[in-house]
Write a protein that holds these residues in place. Structure first.
Motif, short mmCIF file in Angstrom:
data_model
loop_
_atom_site.label_atom_id
_atom_site.label_comp_id
_atom_site.label_asym_id
_atom_site.label_seq_id
_atom_site.Cartn_x
_atom_site.Cartn_y
_atom_site.Cartn_z
N LEU A 64 0.82 -1.21 0.00
CA LEU A 64 0.00 0.00 0.00
C LEU A 64 0.86 1.26 0.00
O LEU A 64 0.45 2.30 -0.51
CB LEU A 64 -0.93 0.00 1.21
CG LEU A 64 -2.04 -1.06 1.20
CD1 LEU A 64 -2.73 -1.14 2.56
CD2 LEU A 64 -3.05 -0.77 0.11
N SER A 65 2.06 1.18 0.58
CA SER A 65 2.96 2.33 0.62
C SER A 65 3.77 2.48 -0.66
O SER A 65 4.32 3.55 -0.93
CB SER A 65 3.93 2.22 1.80
OG SER A 65 3.26 2.17 3.02
N ALA A 66 3.85 1.41 -1.47
CA ALA A 66 4.77 1.39 -2.61
C ALA A 66 4.49 2.50 -3.60
O ALA A 66 5.39 2.96 -4.30
CB ALA A 66 4.70 0.03 -3.31
N LEU A 67 3.23 2.94 -3.69
CA LEU A 67 2.88 4.00 -4.61
C LEU A 67 3.68 5.27 -4.34
O LEU A 67 3.89 6.09 -5.24
CB LEU A 67 1.38 4.30 -4.48
CG LEU A 67 0.67 4.98 -5.65
CD1 LEU A 67 0.67 4.07 -6.88
CD2 LEU A 67 -0.75 5.33 -5.28
N ASN A 68 4.13 5.42 -3.10
CA ASN A 68 4.84 6.65 -2.71
C ASN A 68 6.36 6.49 -2.67
O ASN A 68 7.07 7.47 -2.45
CB ASN A 68 4.35 7.09 -1.32
CG ASN A 68 2.87 7.36 -1.31
OD1 ASN A 68 2.41 8.32 -1.89
ND2 ASN A 68 2.10 6.50 -0.66
N TYR A 69 6.87 5.27 -2.87
CA TYR A 69 8.31 5.06 -2.75
C TYR A 69 9.10 5.79 -3.83
O TYR A 69 10.18 6.32 -3.57
CB TYR A 69 8.64 3.56 -2.81
CG TYR A 69 8.19 2.78 -1.61
CD1 TYR A 69 7.91 3.42 -0.40
CD2 TYR A 69 8.02 1.40 -1.67
CE1 TYR A 69 7.48 2.71 0.70
CE2 TYR A 69 7.60 0.68 -0.56
CZ TYR A 69 7.33 1.33 0.62
OH TYR A 69 6.91 0.62 1.70
N GLY A 70 8.57 5.79 -5.06
CA GLY A 70 9.31 6.41 -6.15
C GLY A 70 8.99 7.87 -6.35
O GLY A 70 9.47 8.49 -7.31
N THR A 71 8.19 8.44 -5.48
CA THR A 71 7.70 9.80 -5.72
C THR A 71 8.40 10.85 -4.87
O THR A 71 8.05 12.03 -4.95
CB THR A 71 6.19 9.86 -5.42
OG1 THR A 71 5.96 9.45 -4.07
CG2 THR A 71 5.42 8.93 -6.34
#
Length: 449
Positions: free
Chosen positions: A72-79
């Motif tokens: 669920l957090s992965a969406l924000n890892y590359g941002t």
């Protein structure tokens, strides 16, 4: 703009509603700490039973709460590093193609999420990271449009109408997604909404224009009014951005820190509301989706009304803009914090819990009209760049808070939620105090030509 934000949040929320159906009985803490896939099952537990004629057959994975939190957090890892270049490039070259490219990339990748989940957790996380970067281009770049389209006295109304698409998208996917998971299977959440979002991305390129001057259908009177009202701000930040002055700006730091604190709580709600309702209130997939969507259904009109109220108070000179921003922020932080802290003590009453969740979703959006819109006040010429800067802090919160939430729930299923809400309230109030002391709503000296 509303339709664009609608698409983005159907993609941000799709895993939130699908996750309870994707995991084996929501992977309770007592289960092994494994993330390997298990074969599809034809015998779900009685709580998630579906009608016999529409029995959902879809893969189920053995992901414990910590693994779920990471996904669920992965969406924000590359941002973390993407918002600044996105805002800068959009400010220079225009938002139409920067936002459009991000919208297309994220939408095209959505239908591939079930295939990535079948392949393994690692590939799924990588796909979500790429989607997060593309969505950053959309959510950050679109703010440069308002520099050329929104007269200052109408800015609160126009931006909140566009931003309300985030609530509408969340409401639709939660209300429909739970039904899809319960009937034809969770993969169709990604197939159906991915197709819809691809169609929305085509509409973006057909309907959006960079400024009133190039719009083929706008009336002459409206064009002249917008151009004249924005003349003193300048239409582009140019290649030079006053980084040194920004670093020294206390009002800017107040906005950035507050964005981190507010989004810490917001990302917990985005990621975990369906799981909370499914596990704590023991609702099945269909009703957990409906119950998760109901607060957003109420929040959608109140979000727009909040922007209209702020615009009314400002245009009629009833309150100073600085007072409006701080008042709305204080209400949007303090009331939801208090209700969140009470949730563990009313969990036995489904109606009271749902009423609290509705009030939290409706009132917390006042922050969007408060501190989260404040960067357009202090530096309109650099609004896209500063939006990107604030997105870094919000994405940082989004990368940490769901994982921390999963950790606490995994450690203690009974008291984990209480600890999560206490930590979120402490962080939220700390950010509010800093904003009330240092926040300003006047154009800063470094933001002029």
């Amino acid at each position: 703009m509303l339709l664009c934000n609608f698409s983005m949040f159907t993609q941000q929320m799709n895993f939130s509603i699908a996750m309870p159906a994707m995991v084996n009985n929501t992977a309770r803490p007592s289960q092994p700490n494994a993330s390997t896939d298990v074969p599809p099952t034809d015998a779900p537990d009685s709580r998630n039973e579906t009608p016999q004629e529409l029995k959902a057959v879809a893969p189920v994975y053995d992901w414990n709460p910590e693994i779920q939190g990471i996904i669920l957090s992965a969406l924000n890892y590359g941002t973390i590093l993407a918002p600044i270049p996105s805002g800068y490039v959009a400010g220079i070259f225009g938002a139409k193609y920067v936002v459009g490219a991000g919208l297309v990339i994220s939408s095209v990748l959505t239908p591939f999420c079930p295939l990535a989940a079948d392949t393994g957790v690692t590939l799924l996380i990588v796909l979500r990271v790429v989607q997060g970067i593309a969505q950053t281009m959309v959510l950050t770049g679109q703010f440069s449009i308002w520099v050329k389209w929104a007269p200052p006295v109408e800015r609160s109304q126009l931006i909140t109408i566009a931003q309300s698409g985030t609530l509408l998208g969340s409401f639709v996917i939660l209300s429909v997604g739970g039904l899809l998971c319960d009937t034809i299977g969770w993969p169709y959440v990604f197939y159906i909404f991915g197709g819809m979002d691809c169609a929305c991305s085509l509409l973006w390129f057909l309907l959006v224009y960079e400024d009133p001057v190039t719009h083929p259908f706008i009336s002459t009177g409206e064009k002249e009014y917008i151009v004249a009202s924005l003349a003193e701000q300048g239409s582009s930040p140019g290649w030079s951005v006053p980084i040194k002055a920004m670093v020294k700006s206390l009002p800017l730091w107040a906005i950035l820190v507050s964005a981190f604190c507010i989004y810490w709580r917001n990302y917990i709600i985005i990621a975990y509301m369906p799981t909370y309702i499914n596990t704590v209130l023991e609702a099945n997939f269909r009703y957990s989706g409906i119950m998760s969507a109901l607060p957003l259904c109420v929040a959608f009109p109140t979000f727009i009304l909040g922007g209209q109220l702020a615009g009314f108070l400002h245009s009629r000179k009833i309150l100073r803009l600085n007072t409006i921003r701080k008042l709305f922020t204080a209400l949007g932080v303090l009331i939801p914090c208090g209700l969140h802290l009470l949730l563990p003590w009313v969990r036995s009453s489904h109606s009271t819990t749902l009423a609290f969740l509705i009030l939290i979703s409706a009132i917390r959006n006042l922050c969007e009209v408060g501190v989260l819109l404040n960067m357009v006040d202090i530096a309109p010429r650099y609004s896209a760049f500063l939006r990107g800067l604030s997105q870094i802090f919000s994405f940082l919160a989004g990368a940490i808070s769901p994982a921390v939430t999963g950790y606490f729930i995994n450690q203690d299923s009974e008291y984990g939620w209480r600890n999560v809400f206490f930590i979120a309230a402490a962080i939220d109030i700390a950010g509010l105090v800093m904003y009330l002391i240092l926040g300003r709503a006047e154009v800063q000296d470094w933001a002029y030509d």
